[in-house]
Enzyme design. Structure first.
Site: not given
Ligand SMILES: Cc1ncc(COP(=O)(O)O)c(C=O)c1O
Length: 388
Positions: A72, A199, A201, A327
């Site tokens: 993000t 990212s 993760h 999301c």
């Protein structure tokens, strides 16, 4: 009960090697990498090692990798960084209607500041037609931002072609590669990409850490996290040393998996899994492109069923899947991605996403097929696994 986790596009389990490497950086070492004493220098060395490893995963140079707090932040950094960079006079940013909210929302915030944001619609497979990008580009275009793979349906975009087009228009090109890093080989050196987000993760590393690749020679970006001189003054804040060390190990493991051809094995397993599901749920619909797709992802519609109900039913049987993206499912809104692909509301509401990890067996996936047969199948007891 041993749970079966099929939601790896939302997040992945942390690899034991990653935890092992991180632990001393919580327990024994606490130096600030900006400090000049031994404790600080030790931390700096480990930070630089991790940077080399993440760079190797992307085909980048270490100096082109800036650590962030995750995908993000990397996306925000790239978009705001280019839009608000010193001397920026161009006002158009071109993206797609199916980006992750961490791309769509910063761009929505830029619109009232006088930026002209163009959202390209995908075709029914989720692919963006290069002709649409061509007609959106002009000499006021500052940036093109297009995801490499969609997290909900797995559709891949032709970032080579889009990058070349952005270059011809004199615009920078940003790629959100959060879903592709570690699943497909990336080589930013060979790609016409200026900025690329990843990212930790999503690749069996810890949460809260990511990176933005910024090609060497790119003019200094506006820094959304202004502070000290960390990350060569590109991103302030004392680094998350343990997290970055873990990210580095996760990147190493991802490089090894790619070299061993694991994505192709997962692709074959995913295709077999889908064939089994089709046998027990004949009306099942697959979303996105079957040809240009992440190896681990299966976005499916179960017409006449309710996705949320299926998700809960599967969860009660020890199986974790999601409806759309984590999301949009969290927001309770129908998936904007599936809507952009032209899927009707009823089918969207019947959708489930299965995203495989690296460790599944056919036996395990057969349990999922059996559960789907009970919950969504026509007869409920038809199960004759065919070999593939
Ligand atoms: C395509 C894509 N971009 C960005 C993100 C955000 O990454 P993070 O969770 O590290 O903030 C995600 C997470 O699901 C994603 O799938």
């Amino acid at each position: 009960m041993n749970r079966i986790y099929l939601d790896h596009n939302a997040t992945t389990p942390v690899a034991p090697e990653v935890l092992e490497a991180m632990w001393p950086w919580h327990r024994d070492h606490f130096g600030n990498p900006s400090s000049v004493h031994q404790e600080g220098r030790e931390a700096r060395v480990r930070l630089d090692e991790a940077r080399e490893k993440v760079a190797a995963l992307l085909g980048a140079r270490a100096g082109e990798v800036v650590f962030t707090s995750g995908g993000t932040e990397s996306n925000n950094f790239a978009l705001l960084g280019v839009a608000l960079m010193p001397g920026q006079t161009r006002r158009r940013i071109v993206t797609t209607a199916i980006e992750h909210p961490s791309v769509l929302n910063p761009l929505r915030q830029l619109a009232p500041l006088g930026f002209d944001i163009v959202f390209l619609p995908p075709d029914a497979d989720g692919r963006i037609d290069p002709a649409r990008l061509e007609s959106a580009l002009d000499d006021s275009t500052a940036l093109v931002s297009i995801q490499h793979a969609n997290s909900e349906v797995g559709t891949l975009q032709d970032i080579q072609t889009f990058g070349e087009m952005a270059r011809r228009a004199g615009a920078l090109f940003h790629v959100d590669a959060v879903q592709t890093a570690g699943k497909l080989a990336l080589d930013v050196e060979a790609l016409p990409v200026d900025l690329l987000s990843v990212s930790s993760h999503k690749i069996c590393g810890p949460k809260g850490v990511g990176a933005l690749f910024i090609r060497r020679g790119t003019a200094p970006l506006f820094s959304p996290i202004a502070g000290g001189s960390q990350e060569r003054k590109r991103r302030g804040g004392t680094e998350n040393v343990a997290g970055i060390v873990g990210f580095g190990v996760a990147a190493d493991l991802a490089v090894a998996r790619l070299a061993a051809g694991r994505p192709e094995e997962v692709r074959a397993l995913r295709d077999w899994f889908f064939a089994q599901i089709r046998e027990v749920v004949p009306g099942v619909v697959r979303f996105g492109s079957a040809e240009f797709c992440l190896p681990n992802t299966l976005g499916l519609g179960f017409p006449g069923r309710e996705g949320q109900g299926l998700l809960i039913g599967l969860d009660m049987e020890g199986i974790a899947v999601s409806t759309g993206s984590a999301c949009s499912s969290g927001s309770g809104q129908p998936s904007p991605v599936l809507a952009a692909l032209g899927v009707d509301l009823q089918t969207i509401e019947s959708s489930l996403r299965f995203s495989l990890g690296w460790q599944h067996s056919r036996e395990e996936l057969m349990k999922v097929v059996e559960a789907l047969s009970r919950l969504a199948g026509a007869t409920g007891d038809r199960l004759a696994p065919s070999s593939a």
